[in-house]
Design a protein around this motif. Sequence first.
Motif, short mmCIF file in Angstrom:
data_model
loop_
_atom_site.label_atom_id
_atom_site.label_comp_id
_atom_site.label_asym_id
_atom_site.label_seq_id
_atom_site.Cartn_x
_atom_site.Cartn_y
_atom_site.Cartn_z
N ALA A 6 39.42 -31.68 -10.09
CA ALA A 6 38.38 -31.85 -11.11
C ALA A 6 37.96 -30.48 -11.63
O ALA A 6 37.82 -29.53 -10.87
CB ALA A 6 37.18 -32.58 -10.52
N ILE A 8 34.87 -28.87 -13.52
CA ILE A 8 33.47 -29.23 -13.77
C ILE A 8 32.66 -28.00 -14.17
O ILE A 8 33.13 -26.86 -14.04
CB ILE A 8 32.83 -29.89 -12.53
N VAL A 16 28.27 -32.32 -6.82
CA VAL A 16 29.55 -32.97 -6.55
C VAL A 16 29.87 -32.91 -5.06
O VAL A 16 30.29 -33.90 -4.46
CB VAL A 16 30.68 -32.33 -7.39
N ARG A 17 29.65 -31.75 -4.44
CA ARG A 17 29.90 -31.62 -3.00
C ARG A 17 29.06 -32.62 -2.21
O ARG A 17 29.56 -33.32 -1.34
CB ARG A 17 29.59 -30.20 -2.53
N LEU A 20 30.37 -36.18 -2.58
CA LEU A 20 31.60 -36.43 -1.81
C LEU A 20 31.29 -36.54 -0.32
O LEU A 20 31.87 -37.38 0.38
CB LEU A 20 32.62 -35.32 -2.07
N SER A 30 37.26 -25.15 -3.71
CA SER A 30 36.77 -24.85 -5.05
C SER A 30 37.11 -23.42 -5.42
O SER A 30 37.29 -22.57 -4.55
CB SER A 30 35.25 -25.07 -5.14
N ILE A 77 32.54 -38.05 -8.14
CA ILE A 77 32.66 -36.83 -8.94
C ILE A 77 32.16 -37.09 -10.36
O ILE A 77 31.39 -36.31 -10.93
CB ILE A 77 34.10 -36.32 -8.96
N LYS A 78 32.60 -38.21 -10.92
CA LYS A 78 32.23 -38.55 -12.30
C LYS A 78 30.71 -38.68 -12.45
O LYS A 78 30.13 -38.15 -13.40
CB LYS A 78 32.93 -39.84 -12.71
N ALA A 81 28.92 -35.07 -11.75
CA ALA A 81 29.21 -34.00 -12.71
C ALA A 81 28.78 -34.32 -14.13
O ALA A 81 28.80 -33.46 -15.00
CB ALA A 81 30.71 -33.68 -12.69
N ILE A 91 38.92 -35.06 -14.64
CA ILE A 91 39.39 -35.37 -13.29
C ILE A 91 40.85 -35.78 -13.39
O ILE A 91 41.20 -36.61 -14.24
CB ILE A 91 38.57 -36.51 -12.65
#
Length: 112
Positions: A6, A8, A16-17, A20, A30, A77-78, A81, A91
């Motif tokens: 991804a 971002i 995001v972290r 997840l 990252s 993620i979507k 972010a 992504i």
Amino acid sequence: MKMIMAIIKPAKLDAVREALVEIGIQGLTSGEVSGFGRQKGHTEIYRGAEYSVSFVPKIKIEVAVSEGQVEAAVDAIKTAANTNKIGDGKIFVTDLNQAVRIRTGETDEDAL
């Protein structure tokens, strides 16, 4: 197994972290990257002079997941972010043929 990549906005990395981690993803990688898409960069003013920035700073994250975690990870993620503004990112999901944990020698899903 799948590899999720991804791109971002940098300000969204922690969100995001956390998203997840909440769904059970144990790790990610990252790095700072730069590029442009539909934005085509932007202009900035520095010391009274306007100049064009062709490459926008972004964060690239990579996450290796099992087949069953793909949809949940992409959704996480979507959601995390998203700012509903141009430049939120993309992504990509690709097949991951093999994974090996160097320390233990575990392979494939055991290595994730």
